[in-house]
Structures are given as structure tokens and as C-alpha cells.
Design a protein around this motif. Structure first.
Motif, PDB file in Angstrom:
ATOM      1  N   ASP A  55      -3.621  -5.338   0.758  1.00 54.72           N
ATOM      2  CA  ASP A  55      -2.308  -4.783   1.092  1.00 54.72           C
ATOM      3  C   ASP A  55      -1.354  -5.197  -0.009  1.00 54.72           C
ATOM      4  OD1 ASP A  55      -2.807  -3.753   3.794  1.00 54.72           O
ATOM      5  OD2 ASP A  55      -3.256  -5.858   4.228  1.00 54.72           O
ATOM      6  N   CYS A  56      -0.731  -4.217  -0.613  1.00 53.63           N
ATOM      7  CA  CYS A  56       0.211  -4.571  -1.684  1.00 53.63           C
ATOM      8  C   CYS A  56       1.489  -5.139  -1.077  1.00 53.63           C
ATOM      9  CB  CYS A  56       0.515  -3.344  -2.534  1.00 53.63           C
ATOM     10  SG  CYS A  56       1.722  -3.723  -3.822  1.00 53.63           S
ATOM     11  N   PRO A  57       1.864  -6.354  -1.473  1.00 55.08           N
ATOM     12  CA  PRO A  57       3.093  -6.937  -0.928  1.00 55.08           C
ATOM     13  C   PRO A  57       4.354  -6.282  -1.480  1.00 55.08           C
ATOM     14  CG  PRO A  57       2.160  -8.408  -2.573  1.00 55.08           C
ATOM     15  CD  PRO A  57       1.191  -7.250  -2.429  1.00 55.08           C
ATOM     16  N   VAL A  58       4.198  -5.481  -2.535  1.00 48.04           N
ATOM     17  CA  VAL A  58       5.367  -4.852  -3.157  1.00 48.04           C
ATOM     18  C   VAL A  58       5.643  -3.475  -2.559  1.00 48.04           C
ATOM     19  CG1 VAL A  58       6.313  -3.928  -5.314  1.00 48.04           C
ATOM     20  CG2 VAL A  58       5.137  -6.135  -5.307  1.00 48.04           C
ATOM     21  N   CYS A  59       4.619  -2.609  -2.519  1.00 49.09           N
ATOM     22  CA  CYS A  59       4.861  -1.236  -2.066  1.00 49.09           C
ATOM     23  C   CYS A  59       4.206  -0.928  -0.725  1.00 49.09           C
ATOM     24  CB  CYS A  59       4.377  -0.236  -3.115  1.00 49.09           C
ATOM     25  SG  CYS A  59       2.584  -0.120  -3.241  1.00 49.09           S
ATOM     26  N   GLY A  60       3.421  -1.864  -0.223  1.00 51.98           N
ATOM     27  CA  GLY A  60       2.833  -1.690   1.101  1.00 51.98           C
ATOM     28  C   GLY A  60       1.582  -0.837   1.152  1.00 51.98           C
ATOM     29  N   SER A  61       1.133  -0.325   0.009  1.00 51.99           N
ATOM     30  CA  SER A  61      -0.055   0.529   0.075  1.00 51.99           C
ATOM     31  C   SER A  61      -1.332  -0.304   0.195  1.00 51.99           C
ATOM     32  CB  SER A  61      -0.119   1.448  -1.140  1.00 51.99           C
ATOM     33  OG  SER A  61      -0.388   0.703  -2.292  1.00 51.99           O
ATOM     34  N   LYS A  62      -2.350   0.334   0.735  1.00 52.48           N
ATOM     35  CA  LYS A  62      -3.655  -0.312   0.863  1.00 52.48           C
ATOM     36  C   LYS A  62      -4.561   0.224  -0.229  1.00 52.48           C
ATOM     37  CE  LYS A  62      -4.211  -1.082   5.853  1.00 52.48           C
ATOM     38  NZ  LYS A  62      -4.042  -2.523   5.873  1.00 52.48           N
ATOM     39  N   VAL A  98      -4.929  -5.411  -9.146  1.00 52.65           N
ATOM     40  CA  VAL A  98      -3.930  -4.437  -9.594  1.00 52.65           C
ATOM     41  C   VAL A  98      -3.693  -3.421  -8.484  1.00 52.65           C
ATOM     42  CG1 VAL A  98      -3.370  -2.629 -11.271  1.00 52.65           C
ATOM     43  CG2 VAL A  98      -4.700  -4.618 -12.002  1.00 52.65           C
ATOM     44  N   CYS A  99      -2.454  -3.226  -8.088  1.00 55.94           N
ATOM     45  CA  CYS A  99      -2.138  -2.158  -7.133  1.00 55.94           C
ATOM     46  C   CYS A  99      -1.998  -0.861  -7.927  1.00 55.94           C
ATOM     47  CB  CYS A  99      -0.848  -2.446  -6.374  1.00 55.94           C
ATOM     48  SG  CYS A  99      -0.295  -1.010  -5.412  1.00 55.94           S
ATOM     49  N   PRO A 100      -2.890   0.125  -7.641  1.00 63.26           N
ATOM     50  CA  PRO A 100      -2.843   1.361  -8.430  1.00 63.26           C
ATOM     51  C   PRO A 100      -1.615   2.208  -8.122  1.00 63.26           C
ATOM     52  CG  PRO A 100      -4.537   1.499  -6.724  1.00 63.26           C
ATOM     53  CD  PRO A 100      -3.965   0.124  -6.642  1.00 63.26           C
ATOM     54  N   GLU A 101      -0.940   1.924  -7.025  1.00 57.43           N
ATOM     55  CA  GLU A 101       0.236   2.712  -6.644  1.00 57.43           C
ATOM     56  C   GLU A 101       1.492   2.296  -7.411  1.00 57.43           C
ATOM     57  OE1 GLU A 101       0.517   5.410  -4.791  1.00 57.43           O
ATOM     58  OE2 GLU A 101      -1.678   5.358  -4.668  1.00 57.43           O
ATOM     59  N   CYS A 102       1.771   1.020  -7.402  1.00 64.01           N
ATOM     60  CA  CYS A 102       3.056   0.584  -7.980  1.00 64.01           C
ATOM     61  C   CYS A 102       2.887  -0.235  -9.255  1.00 64.01           C
ATOM     62  CB  CYS A 102       3.857  -0.217  -6.958  1.00 64.01           C
ATOM     63  SG  CYS A 102       3.179  -1.842  -6.590  1.00 64.01           S
ATOM     64  N   GLY A 103       1.656  -0.612  -9.578  1.00 65.37           N
ATOM     65  CA  GLY A 103       1.439  -1.351 -10.819  1.00 65.37           C
ATOM     66  C   GLY A 103       1.630  -2.843 -10.695  1.00 65.37           C
TER      67      GLY A 103
HETATM   68 ZN   LIG Z   1       1.849  -1.683  -4.798  1.00 65.18          ZN
END
Ligand SMILES: [Zn+2]
Length: 286
Positions: A55-62, A98-103
Motif C-alpha cells: 500500500d503506497c503511503p503517499v497516494c494510497g494505491s496498491k 517503487v510505487c508505479p503510480e506516484c513514483g
Molecule cells: Zn504511490
């Protein structure tokens, strides 16, 4: 009309006859022999990995990342600068998320550890235009190096501590060393690729060295998970690498005189001391 005309219309690189049976050849100067580096370890390496949902703590995406199954790889030693070696694979390739959504990216152990103001910085400075695709099977060395680069950009953006940035540089240097060791010695441009790896490794380790020296003057131990004796040992090794034997000698003396340093690190420091003495002798003789 050639046999491979029209490939570009499908978004594919045109294959030339010459290239077809030369799959081993590295793509371009600077680029690694990605396919080749990957080819050898794939079968075994993949079986030591699992997919972990984050779970991305920045943008919330999984999203999913690859991680090394715990307890499945066997440690067989370490390099002088404490880079661990495992029998089955190079685990350092898998230490960055690495979160692919927000970087947003950080080392796995630090990934959850981000404050609100820093989240905003990532969303404002990294997310716009960020494009990244999680690699399909294993992480090649180039995939891993890219992941460390993204983590470093994040660490800078978020104003992480010098020790944390230095540690990322250290690990990146280790991964680049791994890449150098995995290069195909038969490849035509092997020497050139190896030289590039050595140069890149030096650059990464020099940044780590400078960062840890700065951190040591203002941060508290443990630093990046290291106690003072461990960091001082590491800094001694790096000092010698960059020809700062004066710093190394001072640090080694400190470790050997320390009441809290463990016997293992003292043994390692003793080896360094011998090397330093040898070096001084050689210099005097000239
Ligand atoms: Zn993210």
C-alpha cells in the motif's frame, strides 16, 4: 521488401538479419546486456522470490513488488565493505520499493516511514510525469539500479537524512558491482562495459563516503541501521579506496580502542590496520 519490414508499425524494433542470430550481443554502448544478464539467473532466481502487495503511503494505491523469500537464500560471505554475498542470488536488487503510480520509492524497511509534508513533496515534485512499469519476472541489474536512482531522487526530494541518502548510494554501488560481476566475459564490448561499471561503482561509493562523513558529524547512532563501530569500519574501507589513509588510520585506531566494538569488527579492523601499515611502508620506500 525485407522479411522484417513493418515491425516498427507494431511498435517493435526492426530486426536485421545480422542481429537475428546474435542475440548475445549487448544492445548499445552504455546499455547493459540486459537480456543476457537476465538469462542466466532467471530459473533459479525467480524461485526465491515472492510477490508482495504494498500500500503506497503517499497516494494510497496498491501494487505488487518482488521480494526475496526469507530464510531461503544462504549467506556465504561478504565483501570487504560489508556487501553481503548469497549463494543463490544478489538480494540487494530487491531492497527498493517503487510505487508505479506516484513514483514514491524507498528502501523496503523505510517505505512506510514518511511524514505528511514529505508526501506532499512527492506528489508535487515526483508524481507529475512519472512513468514506470514494474519489471515482469526478476529484476535485472539495470532494473535494480533504476530503482535505487528513483529512491535517491525521493530521498533528496523529501529531505531525508544524509545517512539515509549515503546508504542508498552504498547499496547502489554494491548493485553496480554485482552487475560488473555478471557481465558476459565473452561479449565484444566486455572491457568497455566493465569499465563503465567500475566507474559508476566508484561514483556511487564516493557519494556514500561523503554522505556518511557528513552524517557522522551531525547524526546520532545507530545510523542507517549501523552502530558506530560498524560505520567506522565501513568508512575506513571507503577511505582507503579513495586514498584517504589518514582518515582510515584514525577510524581504525578508534575501533580497536573502543570498549563497545564487538570482536568481529575488531578483527576486521585489525586486518585493515595491517593494510594501512603496509601502504605507509610502501609509500616511504617509494
Ligand atoms: Zn504511490
Amino acid at each position: 521488401m525485407g522479411l522484417f519490414d513493418g515491425m516498427d508499425q507494431m511498435g517493435l524494433k526492426k530486426i536485421s538479419q545480422e542481429d537475428l542470430f546474435k542475440a548475445d550481443e549487448p544492445a548499445k554502448k552504455g546499455a547493459p546486456a540486459a537480456a543476457e544478464v537476465k538469462a542466466k539467473p532467471t530459473i533459479t532466481e525467480e524461485s526465491y522470490l515472492l510477490e508482495r502487495t504494498m500500500d503506497c503511503p503517499v497516494c494510497g494505491s496498491k501494487f505488487k513488488v518482488k521480494a526475496v523469500k526469507s530464510g531461503r537464500v544462504r549467506r556465504i560471505g561478504q565483501d570487504k565493505d560489508l556487501r553481503p554475498r548469497f549463494e543463490q542470488m544478489d538480494t540487494s536488487k530487491y531492497d527498493v520499493v517503487v510505487c508505479p503510480e506516484c513514483g514514491y520509492a524507498a528502501m523496503t524497511r523505510d517505505f512506510k516511514n514518511i511524514m505528511e509534508p514529505q508526501k506532499k513533496l512527492v506528489l508535487e515534485n515526483i508524481k507529475p510525469g512519472f512513468k514506470y512499469e514494474e519489471p515482469g519476472s526478476i529484476y535485472s541489474y539495470d532494473d535494480a539500479i533504476k530503482r535505487y536512482q528513483i529512491a535517491l531522487v525521493n530521498a533528496m526530494t523529501c529531505g531525508r537524512k544524509d545517512s539515509e541518502k549515503a546508504y542508498l548510494c552504498l547499496k547502489m554501488g554494491w548493485v553496480i558491482r554485482g552487475k560488473g560481476e555478471s557481465l558476459d566475459k565473452e561479449a565484444e564490448d566486455y572491457e568497455a562495459q566493465l569499465k563503465k561499471c567500475n566507474d559508476d561503482e566508484n561514483e556511487a561509493l564516493k557519494l556514500a563516503f561523503d554522505g556518511f562523513i557528513a552524517a557522522r558529524q551531525k547524526e546520532e547512532f545507530p545510523m542507517a541501521g549501523m552502530e558506530q563501530s560498524t560505520l567506522d569500519y565501513l568508512l575506513s574501507v571507503l577511505s582507503m579506496r579513495f586514498d584517504r589513509y589518514d582518515i582510515a588510520a584514525k577510524l581504525v585506531t578508534g575501533i580497536l580502542g573502543s570498549r563497545v566494538a564487538g570482536p568481529k569488527i575488531k578483527d576486521l579492523a585489525r586486518d585493515l590496520k595491517e593494510e594501512i601499515v603496509e601502504h605507509q611502508k610502501a609509500k616511504e620506500e617509494g
